[in-house]
Design an enzyme around this catalytic site. Structure first.
Site, PDB file in Angstrom:
ATOM      1  CG  ASP A  14      -2.029   0.990   1.123  1.00 15.13           C
ATOM      2  OD1 ASP A  14      -2.421   1.342  -0.012  1.00 15.13           O
ATOM      3  OD2 ASP A  14      -2.530   1.448   2.170  1.00 15.13           O
ATOM      4  CG  ASN A  62      -7.478  -2.343  -5.872  1.00 16.40           C
ATOM      5  OD1 ASN A  62      -6.500  -3.097  -5.784  1.00 16.40           O
ATOM      6  ND2 ASN A  62      -7.729  -1.433  -4.939  1.00 16.40           N
TER       7      ASN A  62
HETATM    8  C1  FPP Z   1      -2.197  -0.101  -3.244  1.00 16.46           C
HETATM    9  O1  FPP Z   1      -1.668   1.218  -3.233  1.00 16.46           O
HETATM   10  C2  FPP Z   1      -1.581  -0.863  -4.309  1.00 16.46           C
HETATM   11  C3  FPP Z   1      -2.240  -1.366  -5.382  1.00 16.46           C
HETATM   12  C4  FPP Z   1      -3.678  -1.190  -5.595  1.00 16.46           C
HETATM   13  C5  FPP Z   1      -1.517  -2.086  -6.448  1.00 16.46           C
HETATM   14  C6  FPP Z   1      -0.219  -2.705  -6.046  1.00 16.46           C
HETATM   15  C7  FPP Z   1       0.470  -3.251  -7.240  1.00 16.46           C
HETATM   16  C8  FPP Z   1       1.797  -3.276  -7.414  1.00 16.46           C
HETATM   17  C9  FPP Z   1       2.769  -2.785  -6.419  1.00 16.46           C
HETATM   18  C10 FPP Z   1       2.387  -3.829  -8.661  1.00 16.46           C
HETATM   19  C11 FPP Z   1       1.690  -5.042  -9.173  1.00 16.46           C
HETATM   20  C12 FPP Z   1       2.390  -5.552 -10.315  1.00 16.46           C
HETATM   21  C13 FPP Z   1       2.164  -6.736 -10.932  1.00 16.46           C
HETATM   22  C14 FPP Z   1       3.020  -7.105 -12.025  1.00 16.46           C
HETATM   23  C15 FPP Z   1       1.105  -7.673 -10.578  1.00 16.46           C
HETATM   24  P1  FPP Z   1      -2.672   2.434  -3.311  1.00 16.46           P
HETATM   25  O2  FPP Z   1      -2.834   2.842  -4.715  1.00 16.46           O
HETATM   26  O3  FPP Z   1      -3.930   2.078  -2.587  1.00 16.46           O
HETATM   27  O4  FPP Z   1      -1.925   3.548  -2.537  1.00 16.46           O
HETATM   28  P2  FPP Z   1      -2.602   4.738  -1.748  1.00 16.46           P
HETATM   29  O5  FPP Z   1      -3.093   4.145  -0.456  1.00 16.46           O
HETATM   30  O6  FPP Z   1      -1.464   5.673  -1.550  1.00 16.46           O
HETATM   31  O7  FPP Z   1      -3.696   5.304  -2.584  1.00 16.46           O
END
Ligand code: FPP
Length: 232
Positions: A14, A62
């Site tokens: 996250d 998501n």
């Molecule tokens: C949450 O951060 C993260 C995700 C929704 C996606 C995580 C994915 C990756 C790190 C890469 C995946 C790659 C592959 C190849 C499968 P957020 O967007 O919720 O962060 P925030 O809390 O700051 O909004």
């Protein structure tokens, strides 16, 4: 004697979006930076002798994100496996997917399925991507599988035990995680591995995932990376 690495570590990656925003770049660029960090964490996991690494790459919640961001998160595995699959084969890594791939766009689904089938006979570390995954959905999916088996007369109601239900979860034969790590400052599970984490140690870091280094990961599990790794 030193305590060894846990067998199964799961990570809620996250903080990508906020990492991007803080730098005046897009949330998607934050996810890209997260994917680069994910590569480092996979390397560190191999070095540390972890057997299973589960990564929360896309949750069933998501889909409600802006269209462009969802599209980016669906394209990311295509780019990622195009580059990394030959290396995973060479390094004997087995890829698994936990989650429902049915609603996932064709190209992404094909890439993920290909990664699973081509690495199925590899015997090294298992990297399990939780993709379109939700813990509640996982349990409902398992309940439906059991119902089907009862309906077909394969098992009877008395055969339904915790062990039997656990085997029907997306994580199937994998051991439950010894530790669940969440980066990005929030202290909750967000529908991740709800059943499987019943006995897991929880570790929270305030660091946004793109800044969560291999060394921080090693420290979280009470280990140190070797000199060879640190010197690159
Ligand atoms: C949450 O951060 C993260 C995700 C929704 C996606 C995580 C994915 C990756 C790190 C890469 C995946 C790659 C592959 C190849 C499968 P957020 O967007 O919720 O962060 P925030 O809390 O700051 O909004």
């Amino acid at each position: 004697m030193c305590k060894g690495s846990p067998a199964h570590v799961a990570i809620i990656m996250d903080g990508n979006g906020r990492w991007g925003k803080k730098r005046g770049i897009s949330r998607s660029e934050g996810h890209y930076a997260g994917s680069k960090r994910m590569e480092e964490i996979i390397d560190a996991s191999i070095e540390l002798g972890i057997n299973v690494l589960t990564l929360y790459a896309f949750s069933s919640e998501n889909w409600s994100r802006p269209h462009d961001e969802v599209k980016y998160l669906m394209d990311l595995p295509v780019r990622f496996f195009h580059k990394k699959l030959p290396e995973f084969m060479k390094r004997n890594i087995q890829i698994r997917i936990s989650g429902n791939l049915t609603p996932v766009p064709g190209k992404t689904r094909e890439v993920l399925e290909k990664a699973v089938t081509s690495t199925a006979n590899n015997t090294g570390m298992i990297v399990n991507f939780a993709f379109n995954y939700g813990g509640r959905g996982d349990i409902v999916h398992a309940a439906k599988m059991l119902m089907e088996e009862v309906r077909n007369g394969k098992i009877s109601e008395e055969d339904i035990t915790e062990k039997k239900l656990q085997q029907c979860l997306y994580t199937g034969d994998l051991p439950s995680p010894d530790m669940v790590i969440r980066t990005g400052g929030e202290r909750r599970l967000s529908n991740f591995l709800l059943w499987q984490s019943a006995e897991s140690e929880l570790y929270f870091s305030d660091v946004h995932f793109p800044d969560f280094t291999g060394e921080m990961f090693a420290k979280a599990i009470g280990q140190q990376l070797g000199k060879r790794y640190l010197s690159g």
